[in-house]
Design an enzyme around this catalytic site. Structure first.
Site, PDB file in Angstrom:
ATOM      1  NE  ARG A 196      -2.514   6.429  -0.548  1.00 12.24           N
ATOM      2  CZ  ARG A 196      -2.161   6.735   0.693  1.00 12.24           C
ATOM      3  NH1 ARG A 196      -2.361   5.878   1.691  1.00 12.24           N
ATOM      4  NH2 ARG A 196      -1.645   7.926   0.979  1.00 12.24           N
ATOM      5  CG  ASP A 197      -4.569   8.249   3.250  1.00 14.02           C
ATOM      6  OD1 ASP A 197      -4.822   7.271   3.964  1.00 14.02           O
ATOM      7  OD2 ASP A 197      -3.867   9.196   3.640  1.00 14.02           O
ATOM      8  CG  HIS A 203      -0.583  12.982   4.026  1.00 14.12           C
ATOM      9  ND1 HIS A 203      -1.038  12.497   2.809  1.00 14.12           N
ATOM     10  CD2 HIS A 203      -1.107  12.150   4.950  1.00 14.12           C
ATOM     11  CE1 HIS A 203      -1.801  11.439   3.008  1.00 14.12           C
ATOM     12  NE2 HIS A 203      -1.856  11.198   4.305  1.00 14.12           N
ATOM     13  CG  HIS A 220      -4.566  11.468   8.480  1.00 15.15           C
ATOM     14  ND1 HIS A 220      -5.441  10.524   8.012  1.00 15.15           N
ATOM     15  CD2 HIS A 220      -3.453  11.357   7.715  1.00 15.15           C
ATOM     16  CE1 HIS A 220      -4.881   9.863   7.011  1.00 15.15           C
ATOM     17  NE2 HIS A 220      -3.667  10.346   6.810  1.00 15.15           N
ATOM     18  CB  CYS A 240      -2.659   4.539   7.975  1.00 16.79           C
ATOM     19  SG  CYS A 240      -1.511   3.161   7.897  1.00 16.79           S
ATOM     20  CG  ASN A 274      -6.677  11.450   4.547  1.00 16.51           C
ATOM     21  OD1 ASN A 274      -7.085  10.328   4.786  1.00 16.51           O
ATOM     22  ND2 ASN A 274      -5.464  11.697   4.117  1.00 16.51           N
TER      23      ASN A 274
HETATM   24  P1  HMG Z   1       5.421  -8.749   3.563  1.00 19.70           P
HETATM   25  O1  HMG Z   1       4.372  -9.741   3.926  1.00 19.70           O
HETATM   26  O2  HMG Z   1       6.483  -8.455   4.547  1.00 19.70           O
HETATM   27  O3  HMG Z   1       6.104  -9.000   2.148  1.00 19.70           O
HETATM   28  O4  HMG Z   1       4.671  -7.410   3.181  1.00 19.70           O
HETATM   29  P2  HMG Z   1       6.721 -10.177   1.391  1.00 19.70           P
HETATM   30  O5  HMG Z   1       7.748  -9.578   0.482  1.00 19.70           O
HETATM   31  O6  HMG Z   1       7.140 -11.262   2.347  1.00 19.70           O
HETATM   32  O7  HMG Z   1       5.504 -10.694   0.507  1.00 19.70           O
HETATM   33  C1  HMG Z   1       4.395 -11.344   1.060  1.00 19.70           C
HETATM   34  C2  HMG Z   1       3.382 -11.617  -0.046  1.00 19.70           C
HETATM   35  O8  HMG Z   1       2.924 -10.375  -0.597  1.00 19.70           O
HETATM   36  C3  HMG Z   1       3.945 -12.407  -1.207  1.00 19.70           C
HETATM   37  O9  HMG Z   1       2.880 -13.135  -1.766  1.00 19.70           O
HETATM   38  C4  HMG Z   1       4.345 -11.325  -2.187  1.00 19.70           C
HETATM   39  O10 HMG Z   1       4.368 -11.749  -3.523  1.00 19.70           O
HETATM   40  C5  HMG Z   1       3.236 -10.322  -1.983  1.00 19.70           C
HETATM   41  P3  HMG Z   1       2.621 -14.684  -1.369  1.00 19.70           P
HETATM   42  O11 HMG Z   1       3.886 -15.360  -1.744  1.00 19.70           O
HETATM   43  O12 HMG Z   1       2.354 -14.699   0.107  1.00 19.70           O
HETATM   44  O13 HMG Z   1       1.434 -15.024  -2.203  1.00 19.70           O
HETATM   45  N1  HMG Z   1       3.640  -8.974  -2.320  1.00 19.70           N
HETATM   46  C6  HMG Z   1       2.978  -8.185  -3.162  1.00 19.70           C
HETATM   47  N2  HMG Z   1       1.879  -8.379  -3.896  1.00 19.70           N
HETATM   48  C7  HMG Z   1       1.480  -7.367  -4.683  1.00 19.70           C
HETATM   49  N3  HMG Z   1       2.099  -6.180  -4.746  1.00 19.70           N
HETATM   50  C8  HMG Z   1       3.207  -5.940  -4.017  1.00 19.70           C
HETATM   51  C9  HMG Z   1       3.680  -6.989  -3.194  1.00 19.70           C
HETATM   52  N4  HMG Z   1       4.731  -7.087  -2.348  1.00 19.70           N
HETATM   53  C10 HMG Z   1       4.694  -8.295  -1.828  1.00 19.70           C
HETATM   54  N5  HMG Z   1       3.824  -4.767  -4.103  1.00 19.70           N
HETATM   55  C11 HMG Z   1       4.448  -5.313   2.052  1.00 19.70           C
HETATM   56  C12 HMG Z   1       5.390  -6.250   2.782  1.00 19.70           C
HETATM   57  C13 HMG Z   1       5.177  -3.986   1.898  1.00 19.70           C
HETATM   58  C14 HMG Z   1       4.128  -5.876   0.679  1.00 19.70           C
HETATM   59  C15 HMG Z   1       3.154  -5.163   2.884  1.00 19.70           C
HETATM   60  O14 HMG Z   1       3.520  -4.840   4.181  1.00 19.70           O
HETATM   61  C16 HMG Z   1       2.220  -4.119   2.353  1.00 19.70           C
HETATM   62  O15 HMG Z   1       1.688  -4.259   1.259  1.00 19.70           O
HETATM   63  N6  HMG Z   1       2.010  -3.044   3.121  1.00 19.70           N
HETATM   64  C17 HMG Z   1       1.185  -1.936   2.669  1.00 19.70           C
HETATM   65  C18 HMG Z   1       0.402  -1.375   3.799  1.00 19.70           C
HETATM   66  C19 HMG Z   1      -0.353  -0.173   3.330  1.00 19.70           C
HETATM   67  O16 HMG Z   1      -0.693  -0.024   2.161  1.00 19.70           O
HETATM   68  N7  HMG Z   1      -0.651   0.736   4.281  1.00 19.70           N
HETATM   69  C20 HMG Z   1      -1.397   1.932   4.008  1.00 19.70           C
HETATM   70  C21 HMG Z   1      -0.652   2.927   3.193  1.00 19.70           C
HETATM   71  S1  HMG Z   1       0.472   3.949   4.116  1.00 19.70           S
HETATM   72  C22 HMG Z   1      -0.517   5.258   4.692  1.00 19.70           C
HETATM   73  O17 HMG Z   1      -1.713   5.217   4.608  1.00 19.70           O
HETATM   74  C23 HMG Z   1       0.155   6.473   5.248  1.00 19.70           C
HETATM   75  C24 HMG Z   1       0.156   7.648   4.249  1.00 19.70           C
HETATM   76  O18 HMG Z   1      -1.160   8.012   3.874  1.00 19.70           O
HETATM   77  C25 HMG Z   1       0.845   8.869   4.859  1.00 19.70           C
HETATM   78  C26 HMG Z   1       0.356   9.239   6.270  1.00 19.70           C
HETATM   79  O19 HMG Z   1      -0.863   9.364   6.475  1.00 19.70           O
HETATM   80  O20 HMG Z   1       1.231   9.401   7.133  1.00 19.70           O
HETATM   81  C27 HMG Z   1       0.942   7.287   2.974  1.00 19.70           C
HETATM   82 MG    MG Z   2      -2.492   9.248   5.132  1.00 21.24          MG
END
Ligand code: HMG
Ligand code: MG
Length: 324
Positions: A31-32, A223, A225, A256, A265
């Site tokens: 995933r990450d 966690h 990096h 991210c 990571n």
């Molecule tokens: P948004 O654009 O604000 O959401 O995104 P929305 O509710 O307005 O939806 C927009 C569109 O996305 C719509 O589709 C929804 O249906 C769809 P459209 O009508 O445009 O066709 N949608 C989805 N589709 C599939 N699955 C879903 C979903 N939700 C909405 N669950 C949202 C908000 C949260 C969805 C977006 O910002 C997003 O997906 N963000 C994820 C970003 C991400 O994955 N970042 C990396 C992970 S975090 C990380 O790496 C840190 C970590 O490792 C820890 C660390 O290192 O500190 C965890």
């Molecule tokens: Mg991370």
């Protein structure tokens, strides 16, 4: 006595008195690790990587994300991947889940664990999930209880704990408050993220101390990096304070996509090498883990930064042989 625990004499030092004898490693490479890769990786490649991780003895693996495929195209095949994976007995496959749509997808994919995620800083939270922290917690209060009722385990991440790429310093007191809210909602563990790899051991001591003041060590994980090479120093500091859960990514792949500079990571093999050579058990086979790192390199198509992966294992012996 296991091979792992026979590696070194326990250092009688009082600094080591609280170091755990066992550590649980939570693997995030599928995933990450992959989410930041720009070239799309095949479903078969992802499955190969996950199988290699299972073979190495990793028991907790974050396999994908049920986030918007527009935001993270690399993981748009989450359902298909979940369909071809079978978690062997005793192994948990989990996935990131940001909202109700994500929970719905995770439930229909048949996973047994999800991880909700937010940041300790407003600017990163907005960049990453397009909401304020308060609005994100409101979303989680609507999805964590039903997820628990449906039998899922729920983990939670708090990102940017050691520093935010947009806001700089982050107040640890604020992180503790967010973590307590997430535990109250029913999350079993909070993973504290050094999202951009800026943490130092002094800061880690302060953050871990604040957490240990209000909860037992099994309620949180680190966690890290390794962007600036300080991940293991931070892990060691936390180990000395009794922390026993750490996230890592084989080969050191990851970052991210919504945190500029969030490369790398902590490599799982670097973490496991250090733990095992300190006599701390992980249940992981280092040789097979290095093999999993080779698979990750093949699947991703480039060399990865993990150090032990390149250098290979080295097992200290209790004493030199007495042949002469
Ligand atoms: P948004 O654009 O604000 O959401 O995104 P929305 O509710 O307005 O939806 C927009 C569109 O996305 C719509 O589709 C929804 O249906 C769809 P459209 O009508 O445009 O066709 N949608 C989805 N589709 C599939 N699955 C879903 C979903 N939700 C909405 N669950 C949202 C908000 C949260 C969805 C977006 O910002 C997003 O997906 N963000 C994820 C970003 C991400 O994955 N970042 C990396 C992970 S975090 C990380 O790496 C840190 C970590 O490792 C820890 C660390 O290192 O500190 C965890
Ligand atoms: Mg991370």
């Amino acid at each position: 006595m296991t091979q792992e625990s026979a590696t070194v004499d326990p250092p009688g030092d009082e600094l080591f008195a609280r170091v755990p004898t066992e550590v649980s490693v939570y693997e995030v490479s599928p995933r990450d690790g992959l989410q930041n890769e720009s070239t799309l990786i095949s479903l078969e490649g992802k499955r190969r990587l996950i199988n290699a991780l299972v073979a190495a003895g990793l028991r907790r693996i974050e396999v994908t994300s049920f986030v918007s495929p527009k935001w993270v195209p690399q993981l748009a095949d989450a359902e298909e991947l979940a369909r071809v994976l079978r978690a062997p007995e005793g192994i948990t496959f989990s996935a990131l889940c940001p909202n109700a749509r994500g929970l719905e997808r995770a439930l229909s994919a048949g996973l047994s664990e999800i991880a909700v995620f937010l940041s300790a800083s407003e600017a990163h939270n907005k960049a990453n999930i397009n909401k304020t922290i308060a609005d994100t917690l409101a979303v989680f209060s609507e999805i964590v209880p039903p997820a628990r009722e449906a039998g899922l385990l729920v983990r939670a991440y708090v990102s940017t704990v050691w520093g935010c790429p947009y806001e700089g310093a982050v107040d640890p007191a604020r992180v503790v408050k967010i973590a307590e809210k997430l535990l109250d909602l029913g999350c079993y563990q909070i993973s504290l993220g050094d999202t951009i790899g800026v943490g130092n051991p002094r800061q880690t001591r302060e953050i871990v101390r604040r957490f240990l003041d209000v909860m037992p060590p099994e309620r949180f994980a680190l966690h890290m990096h390794d962007t600036r090479g300080t991940a293991l120093a931070n892990v060691l500091t936390a180990l000395e304070m009794g922390v026993r859960d750490f996230d890592a990514s084989v080969g050191g792949v990851g970052g991210c996509p919504y945190a500029p500079g969030a490369a790398g990571n902590l490599a799982t093999e670097d973490l496991v090498f250090m733990l095992q050579s300190m006599g701390i058990s992980t249940g992981i086979d280092l040789d097979k883990l290095i093999e999993a790192g080779n698979v990750a390199e093949q699947v991703i198509g480039r060399a990865l930064p993990g150090k032990v992966h390149k250098a290979g294992p080295f097992r200290l012996r209790r004493s030199p042989t007495r042949a002469s």
